[in-house]
Design a protein around this motif. Structure first.
Motif, PDB file in Angstrom:
ATOM      1  N   PRO A 148       0.804  -1.227   0.000  1.00  0.00           N
ATOM      2  CA  PRO A 148       0.000   0.000   0.000  1.00  0.00           C
ATOM      3  C   PRO A 148       0.840   1.282   0.000  1.00  0.00           C
ATOM      4  CG  PRO A 148       0.202  -0.806   2.248  1.00  0.00           C
ATOM      5  CD  PRO A 148       1.108  -1.665   1.380  1.00  0.00           C
ATOM      6  N   ASP A 149       2.189   1.195   0.077  1.00  0.00           N
ATOM      7  CA  ASP A 149       2.970   2.414   0.315  1.00  0.00           C
ATOM      8  C   ASP A 149       3.271   3.177  -0.972  1.00  0.00           C
ATOM      9  OD1 ASP A 149       4.501   4.417   1.337  1.00  0.00           O
ATOM     10  OD2 ASP A 149       6.200   3.176   1.919  1.00  0.00           O
ATOM     11  N   GLN A 150       2.629   4.336  -1.131  1.00  0.00           N
ATOM     12  CA  GLN A 150       2.841   5.142  -2.337  1.00  0.00           C
ATOM     13  C   GLN A 150       4.288   5.636  -2.457  1.00  0.00           C
ATOM     14  OE1 GLN A 150       1.238   9.379  -1.786  1.00  0.00           O
ATOM     15  NE2 GLN A 150      -0.030   8.233  -0.360  1.00  0.00           N
ATOM     16  N   ASN A 151       4.956   5.878  -1.329  1.00  0.00           N
ATOM     17  CA  ASN A 151       6.323   6.420  -1.405  1.00  0.00           C
ATOM     18  C   ASN A 151       7.330   5.359  -1.829  1.00  0.00           C
ATOM     19  OD1 ASN A 151       5.532   9.038  -0.612  1.00  0.00           O
ATOM     20  ND2 ASN A 151       5.423   8.326   1.517  1.00  0.00           N
ATOM     21  N   LEU A 152       7.210   4.180  -1.228  1.00  0.00           N
ATOM     22  CA  LEU A 152       8.071   3.073  -1.681  1.00  0.00           C
ATOM     23  C   LEU A 152       7.732   2.755  -3.137  1.00  0.00           C
ATOM     24  CD1 LEU A 152      10.134   0.805  -1.231  1.00  0.00           C
ATOM     25  CD2 LEU A 152       8.329  -0.571  -0.192  1.00  0.00           C
ATOM     26  N   GLY A 153       6.450   2.825  -3.472  1.00  0.00           N
ATOM     27  CA  GLY A 153       6.014   2.561  -4.854  1.00  0.00           C
ATOM     28  C   GLY A 153       6.664   3.527  -5.842  1.00  0.00           C
ATOM     29  N   GLN A 154       6.736   4.805  -5.455  1.00  0.00           N
ATOM     30  CA  GLN A 154       7.350   5.801  -6.356  1.00  0.00           C
ATOM     31  C   GLN A 154       8.862   5.580  -6.459  1.00  0.00           C
ATOM     32  OE1 GLN A 154       5.477   9.941  -6.255  1.00  0.00           O
ATOM     33  NE2 GLN A 154       4.617   8.998  -4.425  1.00  0.00           N
ATOM     34  N   ILE A 197      18.302   7.587   3.849  1.00  0.00           N
ATOM     35  CA  ILE A 197      16.845   7.793   3.905  1.00  0.00           C
ATOM     36  C   ILE A 197      16.099   6.484   3.638  1.00  0.00           C
ATOM     37  CG2 ILE A 197      14.922   9.113   2.856  1.00  0.00           C
ATOM     38  CD1 ILE A 197      16.941  11.021   4.111  1.00  0.00           C
ATOM     39  N   HIS A 198      15.015   6.286   4.396  1.00  0.00           N
ATOM     40  CA  HIS A 198      14.159   5.117   4.160  1.00  0.00           C
ATOM     41  C   HIS A 198      13.181   5.447   3.023  1.00  0.00           C
ATOM     42  CE1 HIS A 198      11.441   1.775   4.960  1.00  0.00           C
ATOM     43  NE2 HIS A 198      12.416   1.250   5.676  1.00  0.00           N
ATOM     44  N   PRO A 199      12.895   4.460   2.144  1.00  0.00           N
ATOM     45  CA  PRO A 199      12.012   4.763   1.006  1.00  0.00           C
ATOM     46  C   PRO A 199      10.547   5.002   1.387  1.00  0.00           C
ATOM     47  CG  PRO A 199      12.628   2.442   0.990  1.00  0.00           C
ATOM     48  CD  PRO A 199      13.446   3.100   2.064  1.00  0.00           C
ATOM     49  N   GLU A 200      10.205   4.887   2.675  1.00  0.00           N
ATOM     50  CA  GLU A 200       8.841   5.262   3.093  1.00  0.00           C
ATOM     51  C   GLU A 200       8.703   6.782   3.205  1.00  0.00           C
ATOM     52  OE1 GLU A 200       7.856   3.106   6.673  1.00  0.00           O
ATOM     53  OE2 GLU A 200       8.067   1.178   5.685  1.00  0.00           O
ATOM     54  N   GLN A 202       8.750  10.654   1.642  1.00  0.00           N
ATOM     55  CA  GLN A 202       8.198  11.140   0.377  1.00  0.00           C
ATOM     56  C   GLN A 202       9.315  11.376  -0.656  1.00  0.00           C
ATOM     57  OE1 GLN A 202       4.795  13.789   0.439  1.00  0.00           O
ATOM     58  NE2 GLN A 202       4.996  13.922   2.668  1.00  0.00           N
ATOM     59  N   PRO A 203       8.947  11.358  -1.966  1.00  0.00           N
ATOM     60  CA  PRO A 203       9.961  11.504  -3.020  1.00  0.00           C
ATOM     61  C   PRO A 203      10.849  12.735  -2.875  1.00  0.00           C
ATOM     62  CG  PRO A 203       7.883  10.841  -3.976  1.00  0.00           C
ATOM     63  CD  PRO A 203       7.606  11.078  -2.522  1.00  0.00           C
ATOM     64  N   GLU A 204      10.288  13.861  -2.438  1.00  0.00           N
ATOM     65  CA  GLU A 204      11.119  15.078  -2.317  1.00  0.00           C
ATOM     66  C   GLU A 204      12.186  14.911  -1.229  1.00  0.00           C
ATOM     67  OE1 GLU A 204       8.538  18.343  -1.360  1.00  0.00           O
ATOM     68  OE2 GLU A 204       7.570  17.255   0.264  1.00  0.00           O
ATOM     69  N   ILE A 205      11.921  14.044  -0.254  1.00  0.00           N
ATOM     70  CA  ILE A 205      12.925  13.767   0.790  1.00  0.00           C
ATOM     71  C   ILE A 205      13.949  12.767   0.218  1.00  0.00           C
ATOM     72  CG2 ILE A 205      13.297  12.982   3.174  1.00  0.00           C
ATOM     73  CD1 ILE A 205      11.417  15.461   2.891  1.00  0.00           C
ATOM     74  N   GLN A 206      13.430  11.757  -0.492  1.00  0.00           N
ATOM     75  CA  GLN A 206      14.322  10.768  -1.122  1.00  0.00           C
ATOM     76  C   GLN A 206      15.320  11.455  -2.060  1.00  0.00           C
ATOM     77  OE1 GLN A 206      12.120   7.648  -3.098  1.00  0.00           O
ATOM     78  NE2 GLN A 206      10.658   7.439  -1.412  1.00  0.00           N
ATOM     79  N   ASP A 207      14.861  12.545  -2.723  1.00  0.00           N
ATOM     80  CA  ASP A 207      15.746  13.242  -3.671  1.00  0.00           C
ATOM     81  C   ASP A 207      17.000  13.795  -2.999  1.00  0.00           C
ATOM     82  OD1 ASP A 207      14.051  12.682  -5.720  1.00  0.00           O
ATOM     83  OD2 ASP A 207      13.084  14.654  -5.762  1.00  0.00           O
ATOM     84  N   GLU A 208      16.947  13.996  -1.705  1.00  0.00           N
ATOM     85  CA  GLU A 208      18.094  14.549  -0.963  1.00  0.00           C
ATOM     86  C   GLU A 208      19.070  13.466  -0.511  1.00  0.00           C
ATOM     87  OE1 GLU A 208      18.763  17.787  -0.364  1.00  0.00           O
ATOM     88  OE2 GLU A 208      17.064  18.187  -1.693  1.00  0.00           O
TER      89      GLU A 208
END
Ligand code: 13P
Ligand code: SF4
Length: 303
Positions: A148-154, A197-200, A202-208
């Motif tokens: 169900p995790d949209q952030n891991l999914g992205q 960073i954990h992939p849970e 959000q994408p804008e955080i993952q980008d860092e």
């Protein structure tokens, strides 16, 4: 009662009852210290599947204990605190998946391990944050539903651009609330730090991120890195192991909000009581267990 007395009791009870304690990286430090195994969701599943002991104390949240029961059906699986759950696991319901399958019979469904046994039973394969990309790459279909995790999914969608990943709207209430402003602020304080960073998030955080991975992958990255300062974008529990294994390195949490209330429910007393009373046993019907087992077994085969 002081901790030493409880720890001694736990050690004796563990031996007497032939039990093993598996604890997630987010558990409180005192529990991590007495656990036989501390790890991420994948490691806990692997260890449950091969455990020799009669009782498995799963110090974590409900879906982890349920996965242990599915993988080790003959063992007594105890969750020390009955209502230690994962809100994200409740963001997808089995009826919704059945409806999706009816309308899309040819689209495989991959579920994050943070789901109920009922949901796993409707999915083709499970994954954790440590193996999600590899699992999705191996599915012989161009279109996949990920729940169900949209952030891991992205995150997966970015790593596997050749496939179309249909996203669900679930999220982790802990990781999802980290804000880009927090990332910016802490970057200003520690410009030299590596961001793990954990992939849970959000994408804008993952980008860092300098590195994105599961809790154990984050710990392994820091252990083998030459850098000495790290900002950790996952639940605060991992800081214990990081600091213990790297006393000369510095670790800072990305956000004060990175505390999972459910993961923090379990205390040393709860572990002792679980061993004494053998309460909160996980039970599943054979039919459900067998159906859910397929998805987990396929995951372990590919991990
Ligand atoms: P991992 O330990 O697999 O990275 O999972 C994180 C998590 O949120 C578990 O609930
Ligand atoms: Fe669930 Fe998030 Fe807590 Fe993990 S950190 S158990 S995903 S709420």
């Amino acid at each position: 009662m002081n901790n030493n007395k409880i720890i001694n009791e736990i050690k004796k009870l563990k031996e007497k009852k032939n039990a093993i304690i598996l604890a997630h990286n987010y558990q409180i430090p005192e529990i991590q210290q007495i656990a036989d195994i501390v790890g991420d969701s994948l490691k806990l599943s692997q260890e449950a599947a091969k455990a020799k002991e009669e009782i498995i104390i799963l110090s974590g949240v409900h879906f982890m204990a349920e996965s242990a029961k599915i993988l080790a059906p003959d063992k007594k699986i105890l969750l020390p605190v009955k209502d230690a759950g994962c809100p994200m696991a409740e963001m997808v319901e089995v009826e919704q998946l059945k409806a999706f399958k009816k309308n899309n019979p040819n689209i495989p469904i991959v579920c994050y391990v943070n789901t109920s046994a009922e949901v796993k039973a409707e999915c083709d394969i499970c994954c954790t944050s440590s193996n999600a990309v590899n699992i999705i790459k191996n599915i012989p279909s161009d279109k996949i539903l990920f729940v169900p995790d949209q952030n891991l999914g992205q995150y997966i969608a970015k790593q596997v651009p050749e496939k179309q990943i249909i996203l669900w709207e679930g999220y982790c209430i802990v990781h999802h609330r980290v804000k880009a402003t927090e990332t910016k602020m802490i970057r200003e304080c520690y410009p030299e730090a590596k961001f793990l960073i954990h992939p849970e998030c959000q994408p804008e955080i993952q980008d860092e991120a300098d590195f994105i991975g599961s809790t154990s992958q984050i710990i392994n990255y820091a252990n083998s890195s030459q850098a000495d300062t790290f900002v950790i974008g996952t639940e605060i529990g991992v800081l214990h192991m990081l600091q213990e294994q790297n006393p000369d390195k510095r670790f800072f949490s990305l956000s004060p909000g990175l505390i999972c209330a459910n993961m923090k429910k379990t205390t040393l007393e709860d572990i002792r009581n679980a061993l004494v009373n053998e309460e909160n046993e996980i039970t599943l019907s054979k039919e459900l267990r067998v159906k859910a087992h397929d998805a987990l077994k396929r995951m372990l085969e590919l991990s």
